[in-house]
Design an enzyme around this catalytic site. Structure first.
Site, mmCIF file in Angstrom:
data_model
loop_
_atom_site.group_PDB
_atom_site.id
_atom_site.type_symbol
_atom_site.label_atom_id
_atom_site.label_comp_id
_atom_site.label_asym_id
_atom_site.label_seq_id
_atom_site.Cartn_x
_atom_site.Cartn_y
_atom_site.Cartn_z
ATOM 1 N N LEU A 24 -6.690 -4.528 -4.962
ATOM 2 C CA LEU A 24 -7.708 -3.531 -4.598
ATOM 3 C C LEU A 24 -7.199 -2.100 -4.679
ATOM 4 C CD1 LEU A 24 -8.045 -6.119 -2.369
ATOM 5 C CD2 LEU A 24 -10.136 -4.847 -1.944
ATOM 6 N N ALA A 67 -6.446 1.442 -5.435
ATOM 7 C CA ALA A 67 -7.058 2.301 -6.458
ATOM 8 C C ALA A 67 -7.340 3.671 -5.865
ATOM 9 C CB ALA A 67 -8.380 1.685 -6.935
ATOM 10 N N VAL A 93 -26.896 16.850 0.224
ATOM 11 C CA VAL A 93 -27.522 15.838 -0.634
ATOM 12 C C VAL A 93 -27.430 16.325 -2.079
ATOM 13 C CG1 VAL A 93 -29.652 14.587 -1.115
ATOM 14 C CG2 VAL A 93 -29.117 15.304 1.240
ATOM 15 N N THR A 118 -15.698 -2.603 -9.759
ATOM 16 C CA THR A 118 -16.933 -1.986 -9.297
ATOM 17 C C THR A 118 -18.074 -2.176 -10.299
ATOM 18 O OG1 THR A 118 -17.928 0.197 -8.950
ATOM 19 C CG2 THR A 118 -15.973 0.154 -10.292
ATOM 20 N N ASP A 119 -19.305 -2.071 -9.813
ATOM 21 C CA ASP A 119 -20.463 -2.118 -10.724
ATOM 22 C C ASP A 119 -20.579 -0.837 -11.552
ATOM 23 O OD1 ASP A 119 -21.257 -0.373 -8.695
ATOM 24 O OD2 ASP A 119 -23.172 -1.361 -8.292
ATOM 25 N N GLU A 120 -19.820 0.208 -11.170
ATOM 26 C CA GLU A 120 -19.965 1.496 -11.864
ATOM 27 C C GLU A 120 -19.496 1.423 -13.314
ATOM 28 O OE1 GLU A 120 -19.028 4.939 -9.484
ATOM 29 O OE2 GLU A 120 -19.339 3.836 -7.622
ATOM 30 N N ASP A 131 0.847 -1.200 0.000
ATOM 31 C CA ASP A 131 0.000 0.000 0.000
ATOM 32 C C ASP A 131 0.880 1.246 0.000
ATOM 33 O OD1 ASP A 131 -3.253 0.399 1.004
ATOM 34 O OD2 ASP A 131 -1.922 2.147 0.942
ATOM 35 N N TYR A 162 -13.665 8.057 -12.733
ATOM 36 C CA TYR A 162 -13.397 6.893 -11.877
ATOM 37 C C TYR A 162 -13.837 5.608 -12.570
ATOM 38 C CZ TYR A 162 -14.371 3.337 -8.308
ATOM 39 O OH TYR A 162 -14.443 2.159 -7.608
ATOM 40 N N SER A 198 -11.787 4.688 -15.569
ATOM 41 C CA SER A 198 -10.462 4.123 -15.256
ATOM 42 C C SER A 198 -10.593 2.679 -14.772
ATOM 43 C CB SER A 198 -9.735 4.990 -14.212
ATOM 44 O OG SER A 198 -10.366 4.902 -12.956
ATOM 45 N N LYS A 199 -11.639 2.383 -14.003
ATOM 46 C CA LYS A 199 -11.822 0.998 -13.547
ATOM 47 C C LYS A 199 -12.198 0.101 -14.732
ATOM 48 C CE LYS A 199 -11.702 -0.494 -9.865
ATOM 49 N NZ LYS A 199 -10.585 -1.013 -9.017
HETATM 50 P P1 NAD Z 1 -10.002 3.099 -0.544
HETATM 51 O O1 NAD Z 1 -9.887 4.389 -1.296
HETATM 52 O O2 NAD Z 1 -10.588 3.086 0.828
HETATM 53 O O3 NAD Z 1 -8.557 2.420 -0.435
HETATM 54 C C1 NAD Z 1 -7.652 2.380 -1.487
HETATM 55 C C2 NAD Z 1 -6.307 1.909 -0.952
HETATM 56 O O4 NAD Z 1 -5.382 1.828 -2.052
HETATM 57 C C3 NAD Z 1 -5.689 2.870 0.072
HETATM 58 O O5 NAD Z 1 -5.160 2.139 1.161
HETATM 59 C C4 NAD Z 1 -4.572 3.553 -0.704
HETATM 60 O O6 NAD Z 1 -3.495 3.986 0.105
HETATM 61 C C5 NAD Z 1 -4.161 2.445 -1.673
HETATM 62 N N1 NAD Z 1 -3.531 2.971 -2.890
HETATM 63 C C6 NAD Z 1 -3.970 3.975 -3.687
HETATM 64 N N2 NAD Z 1 -3.110 4.191 -4.692
HETATM 65 C C7 NAD Z 1 -2.102 3.291 -4.539
HETATM 66 C C8 NAD Z 1 -0.916 3.003 -5.271
HETATM 67 N N3 NAD Z 1 -0.599 3.700 -6.361
HETATM 68 N N4 NAD Z 1 -0.118 2.006 -4.848
HETATM 69 C C9 NAD Z 1 -0.429 1.282 -3.733
HETATM 70 N N5 NAD Z 1 -1.521 1.535 -2.986
HETATM 71 C C10 NAD Z 1 -2.364 2.521 -3.391
HETATM 72 O O7 NAD Z 1 -10.799 2.130 -1.526
HETATM 73 P P2 NAD Z 1 -11.902 1.029 -1.190
HETATM 74 O O8 NAD Z 1 -13.230 1.684 -1.080
HETATM 75 O O9 NAD Z 1 -11.428 0.135 -0.127
HETATM 76 O O10 NAD Z 1 -11.912 0.213 -2.582
HETATM 77 C C11 NAD Z 1 -10.973 -0.828 -2.807
HETATM 78 C C12 NAD Z 1 -11.190 -1.394 -4.192
HETATM 79 O O11 NAD Z 1 -12.520 -1.881 -4.328
HETATM 80 C C13 NAD Z 1 -10.996 -0.360 -5.313
HETATM 81 O O12 NAD Z 1 -10.323 -0.977 -6.375
HETATM 82 C C14 NAD Z 1 -12.414 0.032 -5.699
HETATM 83 O O13 NAD Z 1 -12.478 0.420 -7.047
HETATM 84 C C15 NAD Z 1 -13.165 -1.264 -5.449
HETATM 85 N N6 NAD Z 1 -14.587 -1.116 -5.078
HETATM 86 C C16 NAD Z 1 -14.956 -0.270 -4.066
HETATM 87 C C17 NAD Z 1 -16.307 -0.184 -3.717
HETATM 88 C C18 NAD Z 1 -16.767 0.696 -2.573
HETATM 89 O O14 NAD Z 1 -17.973 0.812 -2.347
HETATM 90 N N7 NAD Z 1 -15.881 1.307 -1.805
HETATM 91 C C19 NAD Z 1 -17.260 -0.945 -4.393
HETATM 92 C C20 NAD Z 1 -16.837 -1.799 -5.437
HETATM 93 C C21 NAD Z 1 -15.491 -1.882 -5.755
HETATM 94 P P1 TYD Z 2 -20.516 7.746 -2.681
HETATM 95 O O1 TYD Z 2 -20.466 7.241 -1.274
HETATM 96 O O2 TYD Z 2 -19.545 8.807 -3.104
HETATM 97 O O3 TYD Z 2 -20.426 6.476 -3.640
HETATM 98 P P2 TYD Z 2 -20.629 6.356 -5.270
HETATM 99 O O4 TYD Z 2 -20.594 7.710 -5.854
HETATM 100 O O5 TYD Z 2 -19.445 5.541 -5.667
HETATM 101 O O6 TYD Z 2 -21.937 5.660 -5.456
HETATM 102 O O7 TYD Z 2 -21.973 8.311 -2.954
HETATM 103 C C1 TYD Z 2 -23.138 7.504 -2.779
HETATM 104 C C2 TYD Z 2 -24.323 8.303 -3.282
HETATM 105 O O8 TYD Z 2 -24.511 9.437 -2.414
HETATM 106 C C3 TYD Z 2 -24.128 8.878 -4.675
HETATM 107 O O9 TYD Z 2 -25.376 8.842 -5.365
HETATM 108 C C4 TYD Z 2 -23.708 10.310 -4.433
HETATM 109 C C5 TYD Z 2 -24.440 10.670 -3.142
HETATM 110 N N1 TYD Z 2 -23.754 11.644 -2.269
HETATM 111 C C6 TYD Z 2 -24.415 12.781 -1.807
HETATM 112 O O10 TYD Z 2 -25.610 13.009 -2.123
HETATM 113 N N2 TYD Z 2 -23.753 13.644 -1.004
HETATM 114 C C7 TYD Z 2 -22.445 13.446 -0.634
HETATM 115 O O11 TYD Z 2 -21.868 14.307 0.102
HETATM 116 C C8 TYD Z 2 -21.773 12.282 -1.089
HETATM 117 C C9 TYD Z 2 -20.333 12.012 -0.717
HETATM 118 C C10 TYD Z 2 -22.466 11.403 -1.905
#
Ligand code: NAD
Ligand code: TYD
Length: 356
Positions: free
Chosen positions: A85, A87, A219, A137-139, A37, A163, A166-167
Site C-alpha cells: 500500500l 505510496a 470546494v 486505485t480506480d483513478e 513504512d 498520481y 504513477s499508480k
Molecule cells: P496514505 O497517504 O494515508 O498512506 C501512505 C503510507 O505509505 C504512509 O504511511 C507513508 O508513510 C507510507 N509511505 C510513503 N512512501 C513510502 C516509502 N517510500 N516507503 C515506505 N513507506 C512509504 O495513503 P492511503 O490513502 O492509505 O492509501 C494507501 C494505498 O491505497 C495507496 O497505494 C493508494 O494509492 C491506494 N488507494 C487509496 C485510496 C484512498 O481513497 N485513500 C483509494 C484507492 C486506493
Molecule cells: P480527495 O479527497 O483529494 O480525493 P481524490 O482527488 O483522490 O478523489 O478529493 C475528493 C473530491 O473532493 C475531488 O473531486 C476533489 C474535491 N476536493 C475539493 O473540492 N476541495 C478540497 O479541498 C479537496 C481536498 C478535494
C-alpha cells in the site's frame, strides 16, 4: 512462535494500511504481520496504538525504494506474502511534485517486485504459497461522464493526474512481473475511501475539521465532480478476501456502489457536524467557498464491483449514512489526533525516535 504466514504490509502507518494491519493482527494471531513504512508526512504510528504491543506485529522503519533494506527484511522475516500500500496518495501534491510520485509509486513498487522475485525464487518452494498483492486505485481508469457507465476490470487505462499516472505505471509493472517471471501477483483497484485516521488534507477529514473550527470549505470548481465512497474497514475486508482467495494475475475492482456529487456530500458533512455539535440547522452552510478548480480534475469515478462479489463473495457492509455518522463522530472525538498533525508534533516525535 512458529507463524503460519509471514506477511509484509507496506505503508501500514497510513490511512488504509493502518486499518488493514489492525484487521490482520487481530484476525490472524497465527500470522506474523510486518509493517514497513517510511513515516512520510502521511505515516503516523499513532494510527496503530491499539495493536503496537501485539506479539504477532512488528514495525520496520524503512523506504520501499531501498532494495537492500527490502531484500534483508524479506529474508529476516521469511516473508511469504506482501500487501503493498505504500505510496504518495494525494492528487493535489502530485500536481505540485510529480517526481516524488514517480519515485515512490513506480520505482518503489518495482523495487519491491525485484526483491520479492529474487527472494522467493531462491527458496526451494519457489513461488509456491507466495503472493504479491498490489493495492491500487480506480483513478487509473480516468474519468467517466455524469450518469454514464462504470469502471470494470476490462476498462482501458486512461490516467490524467501525475498520481493516477504513477499508480497506472505501477499496476503495469506488477502485471509484467506476473506475465514475464510468473510472480504470483494480484491487483485491486478501489474507489475513494473514508473513515477514521485519514490524513486531514483529503476532502472528508479536512472539511469535518474546518466545519468544527468555522473555517472556509474550499470546494473545487462547482462541486459537481462525483466520487464513489467506500468505508475504509470494508476496503480492508476486501483486501483480506482478495489476498487469501483471489486468483493469480487477476484484477478485482472494489467499490461502494455509492456515488456522491461533492457538493451534496459536503451538505451531508455540514448537517452532521452541526447536529453533533449542537449548532442550529444550516449554521455552517456559509463556510462553503467555491475556489479555482483542480487542474485536470476528473469528473466522475464509479466502480462496478460485481466481479469481487460474484467470485469472492465480498460486498460493502455499511450503509453510507451510518459510515458518515461514525466518521464524523470519530474526528470530533479525536481532536488530539488531528491537533498532533496540524501542529507537526507527530513528526517531531518520530524524527527523534528514528533520527530522521
Ligand atoms: P496514505 O497517504 O494515508 O498512506 C501512505 C503510507 O505509505 C504512509 O504511511 C507513508 O508513510 C507510507 N509511505 C510513503 N512512501 C513510502 C516509502 N517510500 N516507503 C515506505 N513507506 C512509504 O495513503 P492511503 O490513502 O492509505 O492509501 C494507501 C494505498 O491505497 C495507496 O497505494 C493508494 O494509492 C491506494 N488507494 C487509496 C485510496 C484512498 O481513497 N485513500 C483509494 C484507492 C486506493
Ligand atoms: P480527495 O479527497 O483529494 O480525493 P481524490 O482527488 O483522490 O478523489 O478529493 C475528493 C473530491 O473532493 C475531488 O473531486 C476533489 C474535491 N476536493 C475539493 O473540492 N476541495 C478540497 O479541498 C479537496 C481536498 C478535494
Amino acid at each position: 512462535m512458529d507463524y503460519k504466514r509471514h506477511i509484509l504490509v507496506t505503508g501500514g502507518a497510513g490511512f488504509i494500511g493502518s486499518h488493514l494491519v489492525r484487521l490482520l493482527v487481530n484476525k490472524y494471531p497465527d500470522y506474523l504481520i510486518v509493517n514497513l513504512d517510511k513515516l512520510t508526512y502521511a505515516g503516523n504510528l499513532a494510527n496503530l496504538k491499539d495493536v503496537e504491543a501485539a506479539t504477532n506485529y512488528r514495525f520496520e522503519f524503512g523506504d520501499i525504494c531501498d532494495l537492500e533494506r527490502v531484500a534483508h527484511l524479506l529474508e529476516e522475516h521469511c516473508i511469504d506474502g506482501i500487501i503493498h500500500l505504500a505510496a504518495e496518495s494525494h492528487v493535489d501534491r502530485s500536481i505540485k511534485d510529480p517526481l516524488a510520485f514517480a519515485r515512490t509509486n513506480v520505482m518503489g513498487t518495482l523495487t519491491l517486485l525485484q526483491a520479492a522475485k529474487a527472494y522467493w525464487s531462491s527458496l526451494p518452494s519457489g513461488y509456491e504459497g507466495k503472493r504479491f498483492h498490489h493495492v491500487s486505485t480506480d483513478e487509473v481508469y480516468g474519468s467517466l461522464e455524469l450518469g454514464g457507465g462504470f469502471f470494470t476490470e476490462a476498462t482501458r487505462y486512461d490516467p490524467h493526474s501525475p498520481y493516477s499516472a504513477s499508480k497506472a505505471s505501477s499496476d503495469h509493472f506488477v502485471r509484467a512481473f506476473g506475465d514475464t517471471y510468473g510472480l504470483p501477483v494480484v491487483v485491486t483497484n478501489c474507489s475513494n475511501n473514508y473513515g477514521s485516521y485519514q490524513f486531514p488534507e483529503k476532502l472528508i477529514p479536512l472539511f469535518i475539521n474546518n466545519i468544527r473550527q468555522g473555517k472556509p470549505l474550499p470546494v473545487y470548481g462547482r462541486g459537481e465532480n462525483v466520487r464513489d465512497w467506500l468505508y475504509v474497514e470494508d476496503h480492508a475486508r476486501a483486501l483480506d478476501v482478495v489476498f487469501h482467495q483471489g486468483a493469480n494475475l487477476q484484477t478485482y475492482n472494489i467499490g461502494g456502489f455509492n456515488e456522491w456529487r461533492n457538493i451534496d456530500l459536503i451538505h451531508v458533512l455540514i448537517s452532521t457536524v452541526d447536529r453533533l455539535l449542537g449548532n442550529p440547522e444550516g449554521h455552517s452552510l456559509g463556510l462553503i467557498t467555491y475556489v479555482t478548480d483542480r487542474a485536470g480534475h476528473d469528473l466522475r469515478y464509479a466502480i462496478d464491483a460485481t466481479k469481487i462479489k460474484d467470485e469472492l463473495g465480498w460486498e460493502p457492509s455499511l450503509q453510507f449514512e451510518e459510515g458518515i455518522e461514525r466518521t464524523v463522530r470519530w474526528y470530533l472525538d479525536n481532536q488530539e489526533w488531528i491537533d498532533q498533525i496540524t501542529t507537526g508534533d507527530y513528526q517531531r516525535y518520530y524524527a527523534e525516535m528514528y533520527q530522521l
